[in-house]
Write a protein that holds these residues in place. Structure first.
Motif, PDB file in Angstrom:
ATOM      1  N   LEU A  32      33.779  42.563  41.634  1.00 52.66           N
ATOM      2  CA  LEU A  32      34.508  42.206  42.655  1.00 52.66           C
ATOM      3  C   LEU A  32      34.549  43.491  43.517  1.00 52.66           C
ATOM      4  O   LEU A  32      34.713  44.818  43.107  1.00 52.66           O
ATOM      5  N   ASP A  33      34.922  43.258  44.741  1.00 49.33           N
ATOM      6  CA  ASP A  33      34.995  44.279  45.883  1.00 49.33           C
ATOM      7  C   ASP A  33      36.077  44.855  46.120  1.00 49.33           C
ATOM      8  O   ASP A  33      36.819  44.237  46.800  1.00 49.33           O
ATOM      9  N   THR A  34      36.386  46.320  45.752  1.00 50.25           N
ATOM     10  CA  THR A  34      37.827  46.517  45.999  1.00 50.25           C
ATOM     11  C   THR A  34      38.140  47.004  47.342  1.00 50.25           C
ATOM     12  O   THR A  34      39.246  47.296  47.677  1.00 50.25           O
ATOM     13  N   SER A  35      37.104  47.015  48.125  1.00 50.98           N
ATOM     14  CA  SER A  35      37.299  47.108  49.567  1.00 50.98           C
ATOM     15  C   SER A  35      37.502  45.950  50.221  1.00 50.98           C
ATOM     16  O   SER A  35      37.779  45.995  51.494  1.00 50.98           O
ATOM     17  N   HIS A  36      37.502  44.963  49.667  1.00 48.25           N
ATOM     18  CA  HIS A  36      37.622  43.507  50.267  1.00 48.25           C
ATOM     19  C   HIS A  36      38.714  42.696  49.412  1.00 48.25           C
ATOM     20  O   HIS A  36      38.092  41.932  48.539  1.00 48.25           O
ATOM     21  N   MET A  37      39.762  43.057  49.361  1.00 55.06           N
ATOM     22  CA  MET A  37      40.889  42.322  48.585  1.00 55.06           C
ATOM     23  C   MET A  37      42.151  42.451  49.199  1.00 55.06           C
ATOM     24  O   MET A  37      42.429  43.274  49.953  1.00 55.06           O
ATOM     25  N   GLY A  38      43.095  41.635  48.687  1.00 50.34           N
ATOM     26  CA  GLY A  38      44.329  41.668  49.067  1.00 50.34           C
ATOM     27  C   GLY A  38      45.244  42.993  48.618  1.00 50.34           C
ATOM     28  O   GLY A  38      44.821  43.603  47.634  1.00 50.34           O
ATOM     29  N   HIS A  39      46.073  43.140  49.354  1.00 51.70           N
ATOM     30  CA  HIS A  39      47.033  44.543  49.323  1.00 51.70           C
ATOM     31  C   HIS A  39      47.550  44.367  47.776  1.00 51.70           C
ATOM     32  O   HIS A  39      47.862  45.479  47.393  1.00 51.70           O
ATOM     33  N   GLU A  40      47.943  43.332  47.312  1.00 44.70           N
ATOM     34  CA  GLU A  40      48.578  43.309  45.959  1.00 44.70           C
ATOM     35  C   GLU A  40      47.808  42.645  44.911  1.00 44.70           C
ATOM     36  O   GLU A  40      48.317  42.409  43.682  1.00 44.70           O
ATOM     37  N   CYS A  51      43.581  40.274  38.986  1.00 44.33           N
ATOM     38  CA  CYS A  51      45.201  39.764  38.624  1.00 44.33           C
ATOM     39  C   CYS A  51      45.952  40.540  39.715  1.00 44.33           C
ATOM     40  O   CYS A  51      45.614  40.874  40.687  1.00 44.33           O
ATOM     41  N   GLY A  52      47.433  40.156  39.627  1.00 42.23           N
ATOM     42  CA  GLY A  52      48.430  40.696  40.669  1.00 42.23           C
ATOM     43  C   GLY A  52      48.479  39.373  41.611  1.00 42.23           C
ATOM     44  O   GLY A  52      48.604  38.161  41.173  1.00 42.23           O
ATOM     45  N   SER A  53      48.309  39.477  42.994  1.00 46.60           N
ATOM     46  CA  SER A  53      48.737  38.437  43.978  1.00 46.60           C
ATOM     47  C   SER A  53      47.737  38.662  45.175  1.00 46.60           C
ATOM     48  O   SER A  53      47.687  39.567  45.883  1.00 46.60           O
ATOM     49  N   GLY A  54      46.793  37.555  45.322  1.00 42.17           N
ATOM     50  CA  GLY A  54      45.994  37.590  46.670  1.00 42.17           C
ATOM     51  C   GLY A  54      44.562  37.382  46.124  1.00 42.17           C
ATOM     52  O   GLY A  54      44.266  36.895  45.103  1.00 42.17           O
ATOM     53  N   GLY A  55      43.679  37.822  47.062  1.00 44.02           N
ATOM     54  CA  GLY A  55      42.346  37.309  47.119  1.00 44.02           C
ATOM     55  C   GLY A  55      41.502  38.533  46.847  1.00 44.02           C
ATOM     56  O   GLY A  55      41.786  39.497  47.431  1.00 44.02           O
ATOM     57  N   VAL A  56      40.184  38.492  46.274  1.00 44.24           N
ATOM     58  CA  VAL A  56      39.186  39.327  46.285  1.00 44.24           C
ATOM     59  C   VAL A  56      37.853  38.551  46.305  1.00 44.24           C
ATOM     60  O   VAL A  56      37.527  37.541  45.675  1.00 44.24           O
ATOM     61  N   ILE A  57      36.886  39.379  47.130  1.00 44.95           N
ATOM     62  CA  ILE A  57      35.366  38.737  46.963  1.00 44.95           C
ATOM     63  C   ILE A  57      34.866  39.449  46.251  1.00 44.95           C
ATOM     64  O   ILE A  57      34.942  40.934  46.030  1.00 44.95           O
ATOM     65  N   ALA A  58      33.506  39.279  45.885  1.00 47.73           N
ATOM     66  CA  ALA A  58      32.523  39.961  45.157  1.00 47.73           C
ATOM     67  C   ALA A  58      31.851  40.684  46.301  1.00 47.73           C
ATOM     68  O   ALA A  58      31.816  40.657  47.605  1.00 47.73           O
ATOM     69  N   THR A 189      27.788  33.601  56.030  1.00 46.01           N
ATOM     70  CA  THR A 189      27.381  34.286  54.900  1.00 46.01           C
ATOM     71  C   THR A 189      28.657  34.482  53.772  1.00 46.01           C
ATOM     72  O   THR A 189      29.811  34.638  54.117  1.00 46.01           O
ATOM     73  N   VAL A 190      28.458  33.868  52.769  1.00 44.76           N
ATOM     74  CA  VAL A 190      29.584  33.747  51.462  1.00 44.76           C
ATOM     75  C   VAL A 190      29.422  34.483  50.345  1.00 44.76           C
ATOM     76  O   VAL A 190      28.384  34.912  50.137  1.00 44.76           O
ATOM     77  N   PHE A 191      30.644  34.813  49.772  1.00 44.06           N
ATOM     78  CA  PHE A 191      30.732  35.656  48.707  1.00 44.06           C
ATOM     79  C   PHE A 191      31.445  34.898  47.761  1.00 44.06           C
ATOM     80  O   PHE A 191      32.268  34.038  47.931  1.00 44.06           O
ATOM     81  N   PRO A 192      31.205  35.249  46.309  1.00 45.47           N
ATOM     82  CA  PRO A 192      32.249  34.606  45.387  1.00 45.47           C
ATOM     83  C   PRO A 192      33.765  35.142  45.610  1.00 45.47           C
ATOM     84  O   PRO A 192      34.093  36.136  45.979  1.00 45.47           O
ATOM     85  N   CYS A 193      34.621  34.270  45.418  1.00 50.60           N
ATOM     86  CA  CYS A 193      36.075  34.826  45.617  1.00 50.60           C
ATOM     87  C   CYS A 193      36.818  34.237  44.577  1.00 50.60           C
ATOM     88  O   CYS A 193      36.780  33.199  44.176  1.00 50.60           O
ATOM     89  N   LEU A 194      38.079  35.107  44.281  1.00 49.53           N
ATOM     90  CA  LEU A 194      39.034  34.807  43.164  1.00 49.53           C
ATOM     91  C   LEU A 194      40.440  35.169  43.785  1.00 49.53           C
ATOM     92  O   LEU A 194      40.526  36.075  44.647  1.00 49.53           O
ATOM     93  N   PHE A 195      41.447  34.054  43.923  1.00 48.34           N
ATOM     94  CA  PHE A 195      42.682  34.358  44.359  1.00 48.34           C
ATOM     95  C   PHE A 195      43.440  34.091  42.731  1.00 48.34           C
ATOM     96  O   PHE A 195      43.367  33.129  42.229  1.00 48.34           O
ATOM     97  N   VAL A 196      44.565  34.960  43.060  1.00 51.25           N
ATOM     98  CA  VAL A 196      45.665  35.052  41.739  1.00 51.25           C
ATOM     99  C   VAL A 196      47.056  34.991  42.211  1.00 51.25           C
ATOM    100  O   VAL A 196      47.198  35.553  43.467  1.00 51.25           O
ATOM    101  N   ASP A 197      47.856  34.370  41.465  1.00 52.84           N
ATOM    102  CA  ASP A 197      49.195  34.803  41.827  1.00 52.84           C
ATOM    103  C   ASP A 197      49.979  34.153  40.686  1.00 52.84           C
ATOM    104  O   ASP A 197      49.544  33.415  39.794  1.00 52.84           O
TER     105      ASP A 197
END
Length: 227
Positions: A32-40, A51-58, A189-197
């Motif tokens: 998972l790419d910490t330079s492409h993730m939500g603020h929370e 975990c937390g709140s928002g999305g992150v991509i690989a 161009t797509v990447f795996p993504c996860l969203f959590v809340d």
């Protein structure tokens, strides 16, 4: 604040001390790419847990012809799993609600651009009385673990969601079974993504999968290994 603290405590789960959650492991380049993730969003466990709140991509796009990865639903809550471009709004709490994401959500609905494309239907329970030969009880006990796998057609905490993409269709699997909710016309161009809340904890699995891959599919390859 108390809710966020509880979420972080469960997310960390003794894996890493808080001050090291941003560290990447050089020997495992896909994560998972910490330079492409939500603020929370919080990413830990060597870039494998969100975990937390928002999305992150690989950090690696799906470039090969047939790519597969899995997501373990470690803790329930509100979650989304699927694909996204780097232009996706990762500060949203749900995926599939802009034109840059294609996701299966904890609402049991597949979304793209806020449009529901499919809704999962729970399989009817079979209530039958089955007579079992006492001589077969030994075999039954050895196979009891397989009967504990959720086959309701609805993802639950502890389940594994498989994601397969071949540049024609995006398909989702539940504990190795195709949910038959394909998404067509995935663009860019797509990447795996996860969203959590809402307390959700997701682990991305990029190798050593829990279930057999669909025929012809393989784990995500980085660009250099495609040459």
């Amino acid at each position: 604040m108390k809710t966020m603290f509880c979420c972080l405590k469960n997310c960390l789960n003794g894996v890493l001390p808080p001050q090291t959650v941003q560290i990447r492991r050089e020997h495992d380049p896909i994560q998972l790419d910490t330079s492409h993730m939500g603020h929370e969003v919080v990413v830990i466990k060597g870039g494998q847990r969100a975990c937390g709140s928002g999305g992150v991509i690989a950090n690696t796009p799906l470039l090969q012809s047939k790519s597969y990865f899995e997501v373990k639903l470690q803790q329930g809550g509100q979650w989304s799993v699927g694909l996204a471009t780097q232009q996706a709004d990762l500060n949203e709490s749900k995926g599939g609600f802009d034109k840059e994401t294609w996701c299966l959500t904890s609402d049991n609905v597949v979304y793209h651009n806020a449009k529901p494309l499919h809704k999962l239907e729970k399989k009817p329970e079979v209530n039958e009385t089955i007579e079992i030969d006492p001589a077969a009880l030994g075999k039954l006990e050895t196979a009891v673990s397989s009967t504990l796998v959720n086959n309701s057609g609805i993802p639950q905490e502890g389940d594994t969601i498989g994601v397969a993409y071949d540049h024609v269709e995006l398909n989702f699997y539940l504990n190795g079974t195709n949910l038959n909710v394909p998404i067509l016309n995935v663009r860019g161009t797509v990447f795996p993504c996860l969203f959590v809340d809402d307390g959700a904890i997701l682990d991305i699995v990029l190798d050593n999968f829990s279930y057999s891959l669909p025929p012809g599919f393989e784990r995500i390859l980085i660009e250099q290994s495609l040459l």
